[in-house]
Design a protein around this motif. Sequence first.
Motif, PDB file in Angstrom:
ATOM      1  N   ALA A  94      -6.186 -34.878 -10.647  1.00  0.00           N
ATOM      2  CA  ALA A  94      -4.781 -34.779 -11.049  1.00  0.00           C
ATOM      3  C   ALA A  94      -4.379 -33.945  -9.508  1.00  0.00           C
ATOM      4  O   ALA A  94      -4.942 -33.009  -9.255  1.00  0.00           O
ATOM      5  N   ARG A  95      -3.370 -34.734  -8.829  1.00  0.00           N
ATOM      6  CA  ARG A  95      -2.719 -34.199  -7.935  1.00  0.00           C
ATOM      7  C   ARG A  95      -2.041 -32.716  -8.224  1.00  0.00           C
ATOM      8  O   ARG A  95      -2.317 -31.820  -7.443  1.00  0.00           O
ATOM      9  N   SER A  96      -1.736 -32.552  -9.455  1.00  0.00           N
ATOM     10  CA  SER A  96      -1.146 -31.091  -9.979  1.00  0.00           C
ATOM     11  C   SER A  96      -2.370 -30.134  -9.969  1.00  0.00           C
ATOM     12  O   SER A  96      -2.219 -28.945  -9.509  1.00  0.00           O
ATOM     13  N   ALA A  97      -3.547 -30.784 -10.609  1.00  0.00           N
ATOM     14  CA  ALA A  97      -4.950 -29.813 -10.542  1.00  0.00           C
ATOM     15  C   ALA A  97      -5.128 -29.296  -9.084  1.00  0.00           C
ATOM     16  O   ALA A  97      -5.508 -28.209  -8.875  1.00  0.00           O
TER      17      ALA A  97
ATOM     18  N   THR B 283      -3.215 -28.954  -6.567  1.00  0.00           N
ATOM     19  CA  THR B 283      -2.249 -27.807  -6.176  1.00  0.00           C
ATOM     20  C   THR B 283      -2.515 -26.550  -6.821  1.00  0.00           C
ATOM     21  O   THR B 283      -2.264 -25.638  -6.174  1.00  0.00           O
ATOM     22  N   GLN B 284      -2.825 -26.676  -7.968  1.00  0.00           N
ATOM     23  CA  GLN B 284      -3.126 -25.290  -8.630  1.00  0.00           C
ATOM     24  C   GLN B 284      -4.336 -24.633  -8.011  1.00  0.00           C
ATOM     25  O   GLN B 284      -4.309 -23.380  -8.083  1.00  0.00           O
TER      26      GLN B 284
ATOM     27  N   GLU C 161      -3.826 -20.539  -9.000  1.00  0.00           N
ATOM     28  CA  GLU C 161      -3.365 -20.605 -10.199  1.00  0.00           C
ATOM     29  C   GLU C 161      -4.433 -21.060 -11.085  1.00  0.00           C
ATOM     30  O   GLU C 161      -4.403 -20.666 -12.302  1.00  0.00           O
ATOM     31  N   ARG C 162      -5.450 -21.875 -10.702  1.00  0.00           N
ATOM     32  CA  ARG C 162      -6.488 -22.445 -11.555  1.00  0.00           C
ATOM     33  C   ARG C 162      -7.685 -22.528 -10.785  1.00  0.00           C
ATOM     34  O   ARG C 162      -7.605 -22.686  -9.539  1.00  0.00           O
TER      35      ARG C 162
END
Length: 104
Positions: A19-22, A24-25, A30-31
């Motif tokens: 996932a693109r959001s993952a 980014t995190q 953040e993750r």
Amino acid sequence: MMADKGLSSAELADRADLARSALTQFFGGERKPSADALVKLANVLDSSTDYLLGRRDSTDVAALLQNDKIMELISLFSELSVADQERVLEMIRLMKGTAGASQE
């Protein structure tokens, strides 16, 4: 490393099936990526997981590959049979073990 491959973060996420959001995190701290995600990223980036984790500097390998003698050794070694490669490795191990004794 993404820039070296000409990838945007969106392209990297797509190619790594993440996932693109993952992604980014991960980049934002953040993750932390799972082992599976780390392997996927390493495969897409043609890198090692150790490099991505900061455990190995890829410039070490790149510097070695700039040495003409090492490149010649790699070329010659790769042309040998597996049995001959083992013999060469054993000779090098023996030479390394006795190198210090002959210099004293």
